[in-house]
Structure formats: structure tokens, C-alpha cells
Enzyme design. Structure first.
Site, PDB file in Angstrom:
ATOM      1  N   GLY A 112      39.101  -0.818  -4.913  1.00  0.00           N
ATOM      2  CA  GLY A 112      39.722  -1.591  -5.251  1.00  0.00           C
ATOM      3  C   GLY A 112      40.911  -1.430  -6.328  1.00  0.00           C
ATOM      4  CG  HIS A 125      31.753  -3.845   0.964  1.00  0.00           C
ATOM      5  ND1 HIS A 125      32.880  -4.388   0.025  1.00  0.00           N
ATOM      6  CD2 HIS A 125      32.508  -2.883   1.011  1.00  0.00           C
ATOM      7  CE1 HIS A 125      33.613  -3.721  -0.315  1.00  0.00           C
ATOM      8  NE2 HIS A 125      33.226  -2.423  -0.131  1.00  0.00           N
ATOM      9  CG  ASN A 165      35.755  -2.748   4.243  1.00  0.00           C
ATOM     10  OD1 ASN A 165      35.969  -3.576   5.437  1.00  0.00           O
ATOM     11  ND2 ASN A 165      35.423  -2.990   3.387  1.00  0.00           N
ATOM     12  CE  LYS A 174      38.313  -4.016   0.396  1.00  0.00           C
ATOM     13  NZ  LYS A 174      37.786  -4.199  -0.723  1.00  0.00           N
ATOM     14  CB  SER A 208      40.187   4.473  -5.280  1.00  0.00           C
ATOM     15  OG  SER A 208      40.101   3.137  -5.543  1.00  0.00           O
ATOM     16  CD  GLU A 221      32.316   1.264  -0.830  1.00  0.00           C
ATOM     17  OE1 GLU A 221      33.143   1.295   0.542  1.00  0.00           O
ATOM     18  OE2 GLU A 221      31.841   0.064  -0.541  1.00  0.00           O
ATOM     19  N   GLY A 240      38.868   1.624   1.941  1.00  0.00           N
ATOM     20  CA  GLY A 240      39.211   0.221   1.843  1.00  0.00           C
ATOM     21  C   GLY A 240      40.713   0.261   2.355  1.00  0.00           C
ATOM     22  CD  GLU A 265      35.493  -6.447  -1.767  1.00  0.00           C
ATOM     23  OE1 GLU A 265      35.217  -6.922  -0.329  1.00  0.00           O
ATOM     24  OE2 GLU A 265      36.789  -5.240  -2.218  1.00  0.00           O
TER      25      GLU A 265
END
Ligand code: PEP
Length: 252
Positions: free
Chosen positions: A173, A95, A9, A11, A213, A167, A234, A97
Site C-alpha cells: 500500500g 496478512h 485482496n 481488504k 504494490s 509480502e 491489494g 495487517e
């Protein structure tokens, strides 16, 4: 047999030229045949990188989001038919986010799941708890509610097409990773939820990816979990050389 999948991903990262460079490098890499590799690039790059996925039968292109309606007055949104037309096969939805920053809720995500499947594409459905929920040890109930409200409207044949990505938000992250045991425990719990709503055979067919991560240093341990069928990655997917190491960490 459920599929092994390593998805990246990106982003909101990389310009178009950089994206093309990465896909060119990935098209020349060698990956295990039994692992499907998916890259979710920004919308603006999808049509220029789609052709690179034709270089391998296990290379797929994803979008990072979509709108559930096929067209209409939704300024700034992108529809599923638009994505399908340019070669997208998978779409990440839910997701954390999108949930946190853009306030998407389980019901809205359910509409996207339904529309993606109706269009013949594959949803990569993200779920996972924030740190406060993990600290109070309510993570399984929290994830169960996300899954119930966004996936359990699906019939037996549609649920099998969904890829689930667990996740934990506290691991995205942050450099912090769930331990292999924590990941396996939640993946097994998700599989049990699905077998209770559907049946064991269906639950056994669904790929459940871990995200948070993942990097070359921890990927093989994470991927070794019995119910862990790969990863949603990510930061470590941005560099094709590092991502290749993650892909090749999947057990033979
Ligand atoms: C993600 O964006 O879904 C993710 C897991 O990011 P990272 O690997 O950087 O934690």
C-alpha cells in the site's frame, strides 16, 4: 507443475452492490486458462458473489481471515465451516495487517493453517519483513522464522496445498515495490527453506506469490521471476479493468 495464481485482496473496501458489479465484470473478462484468479472480498459480500465464480473454471473466492475453531464463544469471529458452506475455497491468513493491527502471532496463524487444511480449503499464507529488518539485511531469517513456526508442522502432503505470499511490509500500500531481483531472491530463498525441510520435489510444487504494490506497470517484470508464481494484489485489484491488466500480465 506449480500453479500460476493472481489473487486480489479487497481488504475493508466496497459495499455489497459494488462488489456484485465487480464480480459481474470479472465473470465477463477473458483470462489466460493457466492462471487461477482469486478474489478475497469482505465477509459480508461472500455469499452474494460466490455464484459468479462458477462462470469460469479458474475463478475462486477467498475470505480475508478466519478463526481456527469451528464454532463457539468467539464473538465477532467467522469460522472455516461457515466460509466453506457459502462457496469459499481459499483463505488469506497471516496478512501483515492482521499481524500488526490485530496482534496475530505465528502460533495462532499455525492453528489457522491446520484448521483450513483439515476442512479441505486452501490457505494463502502471508509472510514478509518490516522495513527495519530489510535495512539490517535480516529479511531471510525473519521470513524463515515465520514459515517455520506456522507451516513446518505440516506433513508432506499438506504443505503442498499451501499457497505462500511473500509480502514485504514496506511495499504494501506504499507504492514502493520490491525490485524484480529482490522479489526473485526472496522467493528462491523460501523455496530453498522448503526443500531443506521437505525436499526439492515438494518445494517445486508450491506456488509463491509476490505482494506489495503490484500494478499493471510493474506486474510483468515481477511475474517474470523464475520463482514468482503470481501475485497477491491489494489496491490494483479494486478496479476490475486494472486488475484484468494485472492478470493478463502473467507470462503465457
Ligand atoms: C495486500 O494487501 O496484500 C497488498 C499487497 O496491497 P497493495 O497491492 O495495495 O500493496
Amino acid at each position: 507443475m506449480r500453479k500460476a495464481i493472481v489473487a486480489g485482496n479487497w481488504k475493508m473496501n466496497k459495499g455489497q452492490n459494488e462488489a456484485i458489479e465487480c464480480f459481474t465484470a470479472m465473470a465477463a473478462q477473458s483470462w489466460p486458462d493457466h492462471v487461477q484468479v482469486v478474489i478475497a472480498a469482505p465477509f459480508t459480500h461472500l455469499s452474494s458473489v460466490a455464484k459468479f465464480t462458477e462462470s469460469k473454471s479458474n475463478f475462486f473466492l477467498a475470505a480475508q481471515n478466519c478463526h481456527p475453531e469451528a464454532n463457539g464463544a468467539f464473538t465477532g469471529e467467522v469460522s472455516i465451516p461457515m466460509l466453506k458452506e457459502i462457496g469459499v475455497t481459499h483463505i488469506i491468513i497471516g496478512h501483515s495487517e492482521r499481524r500488526e493491527i490485530f496482534k496475530e502471532d505465528n502460533k495462532f496463524i499455525a492453528r489457522k493453517v491446520n484448521a483450513i487444511l483439515e476442512a479441505g480449503l486452501i490457505p494463502i499464507f502471508c509472510c514478509g519483513e518490516p522495513l527495519s529488518i530489510r535495512k539490517s539485511n535480516n529479511q531471510q531469517d525473519y521470513v524463515e522464522q515465520q514459515i517455520q513456526e506456522s507451516l513446518f508442522q505440516l506433513g508432506d502432503s499438506d504443505i503442498q496445498k499451501v499457497i505462500i505470499a511473500y509480502e514485504p511490509i514496506w511495499a504494501i500500500g506504499t507504492g514502493e515495490t520490491a525490485s524484480p531481483d529482490e522479489a526473485q531472491e526472496m522467493h528462491a530463498a523460501i523455496r530453498t527453506m522448503i526443500s531443506e525441510r521437505y525436499n526439492v520435489e515438494i518445494a517445486d510444487l508450491i506456488s509463491i506469490l509476490y505482494g506489495g504494490s503490484v500494478k499493471p506497470a510493474n506486474a510483468d517484470e515481477i511475474f517474470s521471476g523464475h520463482d514468482v508464481d503470481g501475485g497477491l494484489v491489494g489496491g490494483a485489484s479494486l478496479d476490475p479493468v486494472i486488475f484484468e491488466q494485472v492478470i493478463n500480465s502473467y507470462p503465457a
